[in-house]
Write a protein that holds these residues in place. Structure first.
Motif, PDB file in Angstrom:
ATOM      1  N   GLN A  40       0.862  -1.189   0.000  1.00 22.94           N
ATOM      2  CA  GLN A  40       0.000   0.000   0.000  1.00 22.94           C
ATOM      3  C   GLN A  40       0.892   1.231   0.000  1.00 22.94           C
ATOM      4  OE1 GLN A  40      -2.584  -0.396   3.452  1.00 22.94           O
ATOM      5  NE2 GLN A  40      -3.999  -1.703   2.334  1.00 22.94           N
ATOM      6  N   PHE A  42       1.010   5.596  -0.233  1.00 17.95           N
ATOM      7  CA  PHE A  42       0.363   6.908  -0.220  1.00 17.95           C
ATOM      8  C   PHE A  42       1.359   7.958  -0.686  1.00 17.95           C
ATOM      9  CE2 PHE A  42      -2.096   4.805   3.152  1.00 17.95           C
ATOM     10  CZ  PHE A  42      -3.392   5.134   2.762  1.00 17.95           C
ATOM     11  N   ILE A  53       3.110   0.667   3.170  1.00 21.58           N
ATOM     12  CA  ILE A  53       2.733  -0.353   4.140  1.00 21.58           C
ATOM     13  C   ILE A  53       3.026  -1.710   3.515  1.00 21.58           C
ATOM     14  CG2 ILE A  53       0.802  -1.323   5.463  1.00 21.58           C
ATOM     15  CD1 ILE A  53      -0.222   1.852   4.784  1.00 21.58           C
TER      16      ILE A  53
ATOM     17  N   SER B  55      -6.422   0.970   4.436  1.00 23.58           N
ATOM     18  CA  SER B  55      -5.797   2.263   4.713  1.00 23.58           C
ATOM     19  C   SER B  55      -6.420   3.309   3.818  1.00 23.58           C
ATOM     20  CB  SER B  55      -4.299   2.192   4.424  1.00 23.58           C
ATOM     21  OG  SER B  55      -3.711   1.093   5.078  1.00 23.58           O
ATOM     22  N   PHE B  64      -3.898  10.464   8.260  1.00 17.67           N
ATOM     23  CA  PHE B  64      -4.364   9.305   7.493  1.00 17.67           C
ATOM     24  C   PHE B  64      -4.370   8.099   8.425  1.00 17.67           C
ATOM     25  CE2 PHE B  64      -0.349   7.006   6.427  1.00 17.67           C
ATOM     26  CZ  PHE B  64       0.577   7.961   6.819  1.00 17.67           C
ATOM     27  N   THR B  65      -5.037   7.037   7.983  1.00 16.35           N
ATOM     28  CA  THR B  65      -5.313   5.919   8.880  1.00 16.35           C
ATOM     29  C   THR B  65      -4.972   4.577   8.248  1.00 16.35           C
ATOM     30  OG1 THR B  65      -7.092   7.173   9.919  1.00 16.35           O
ATOM     31  CG2 THR B  65      -7.164   4.800  10.203  1.00 16.35           C
ATOM     32  N   VAL B  66      -4.409   3.721   9.070  1.00 18.48           N
ATOM     33  CA  VAL B  66      -4.178   2.322   8.685  1.00 18.48           C
ATOM     34  C   VAL B  66      -4.947   1.466   9.682  1.00 18.48           C
ATOM     35  CG1 VAL B  66      -2.448   0.514   8.374  1.00 18.48           C
ATOM     36  CG2 VAL B  66      -1.868   2.888   7.822  1.00 18.48           C
ATOM     37  N   LEU B  88      -4.301   2.828  13.360  1.00 17.52           N
ATOM     38  CA  LEU B  88      -3.191   3.758  13.563  1.00 17.52           C
ATOM     39  C   LEU B  88      -3.526   5.059  12.852  1.00 17.52           C
ATOM     40  CD1 LEU B  88      -0.353   1.224  12.832  1.00 17.52           C
ATOM     41  CD2 LEU B  88      -0.567   2.490  14.979  1.00 17.52           C
TER      42      LEU B  88
END
Lengths: 315, 315
Positions: A40, A42, A53, B55, B64-66, B88
């Motif tokens: 992943q 970003f 990730i 994510s 941002f979020t995982v 996270l």
């Protein structure tokens, strides 16, 4: 779930054990025994940042790992490090989160350096004239440290863009016992060295085939994302052995991706580290061979070093 | 980075604000303003478990979020919950990890229930005869709670496989003020109710078109992974409005995936929640319409509820 910080992780990790675990990881990966979902990624254009990730599970392990790594390239102006990161270790038996390794990216840097050691063991020439390093950052330092068990050579020639970086590297390498020469052009590294590590974030080729000595081995660790490049595609094409950490990943954005796209090499020329370690593909065959290792970083390395750190931290 | 546990998260989260944030998230997602990398999925055959990593980054947000969520279906025999998870929250400005929300999957359950409320607001019939629920677990409960602000109806008809589950659900719904009828067949739910939520892990169709009343709305939340199914494909095909959280995801493994694969519906019949919320596509058009919402769960929901919880926890 327990949280461990970077000093605790550094103190606990047994590097030789981590090396063996990563070798096992590469073998399992090439044998199709590792679950590695798609990376992943970003991009944060406004903040000049990115995040990736990487997650992996080696079949049969008690744990699996999710790794986040960030690079925010305007951070130094804020007094912050560019790179950060963490790893989560979870139980493969119950799904319970077991540990948060708040390593700030250290485990990623170290597993990359250990991969450098692994490929040098497989491909470095028997007689190393001098070690060449492109780059002066953390990875350029760790790679040199990890070459010390592989060769007795204590001559290093280093190139970097910044004078301050070169001065810092000189002090670092001299403290390790190296005789250090800093140079103004990558060409001077190629002409003096037959074991070269490229560890820069370059987006254009730094090394050319015409400058190299016969029998040189090159490890390229910089091209870990699309757009990055350290080697001229003709150099890649002239290598007589090309070892990659992951065929799929290197074909997408490693050094070999540029040469594949240009039609200078074929997929069939690429051997994975895991296949060489398992004896299914040759490493260096003779002293005259130009060899290349293209490392993009595979999640199984993260899973294996995290598992190793976690086991040590559990005591 | 701070760690927050489930009780702290539950205490801090403002559900109405979370609802608005999730609506904004759906709108941004359908407008192409959310980075949603591919879902990472693991399967742990030996332990009858799975894990998925979702994510998201809504462009312009500070964070941002995982999200990791695990399901290990033999856990109850060990005295552990089947589902676990954590989120996270990281800075989109510096990459720094800001918070670990150790919610054990609660935020995922809640964002799913809030999506149920959002689609009921868009599609539920004006006059609800009775609410029908398939399933008796956590999600079946949260969905009922989240329908209470949408309709004044306090009649619920519930079906589940286990008698104990039905007894537990009866006590739960009666405590909320519902008149409760438990039934032995999904057919009895379809015959009595015109607002139905399917919240089971079923792998075969539970509801058939022939049993439904005209003007019914169905929200299906169970088919969140390949192989899962709650509705007969002919029922999906007979719906006059089909709303999905994500066209891409629902086409891969939602209820609509089965109907698409069978050639019973076309991609063009699917409208995303975000498009309906933005006024680019219609919701329910008249009382006689059979409407369907297919929810597979999109990472932007996680990012928005996590952001909302994080901001509240920061105080």
């Amino acid at each position: 779930m327990k949280t461990f910080d970077k000093p605790a992780i550094i103190a606990a990790l047994d590097l030789d054990l981590a090396l063996r675990r990563i070798e096992e990881g590469f073998i399992a990966y090439s044998a199709g025994k590792v679950q590695v979902p798609p990376v992943q990624a970003f991009s944060f254009a406004r903040a000049n940042g990115d995040c990736c990730i990487k997650s992996a599970y080696l079949e049969g392990s008690d744990t699996f790992t999710v790794k986040l790594s960030t690079g925010f390239y305007d951070n130094p102006a804020l007094g912050l490090a560019s790179n950060d990161g963490l790893m989560l270790v979870l139980s493969a038996c119950t799904g319970a989160p077991l540990a948060l390794l708040a390593d700030g990216g250290w485990l990623t840097a170290m597993r990359t350096a250990l991969a450098g050691r692994i490929v040098a063991q497989l491909l470095a020439p028997g007689r190393v004239e001098a070690i060449g390093i492109l780059g002066t950052g953390t990875q350029a330092r760790l790679q040199l440290e990890q070459l010390m068990p592989v060769t007795g050579c204590r001559q290093v020639v280093v190139w970097g863009r910044s004078t301050a970086g070169l001065l810092g590297y000189r002090a670092f390498a001299e403290a390790l016992g190296f005789a250090v020469r800093t140079v103004a052009e990558p060409k001077a590294v190629a002409e003096a060295c037959n074991l070269i590590v490229c560890a820069t974030p370059s987006r254009e080729a730094l090394l050319r085939h015409a400058w190299l000595q016969p029998g040189t081995h090159i490890t390229a660790v910089g091209a870990d994302a699309p757009g990055k490049q350290e080697l001229e595609p003709a150099l890649v094409a002239s290598a007589q052995r090309i070892i990659v950490d992951s065929r799929v990943q290197c074909s997408q954005y490693g050094e070999v991706a540029h040469a594949l796209k240009a039609g200078l090499i074929a997929q069939g020329q690429l051997s994975e580290i895991g296949a060489v370690l398992a004896g299914h593909a040759p490493g260096r065959e003779h002293e005259g061979q130009l060899t290349l290792a293209d490392l993009t970083g595979v999640a199984v390395q993260d899973a294996q070093i995290a598992r190793c750190a976690f086991e040590a931290l559990q005591g």
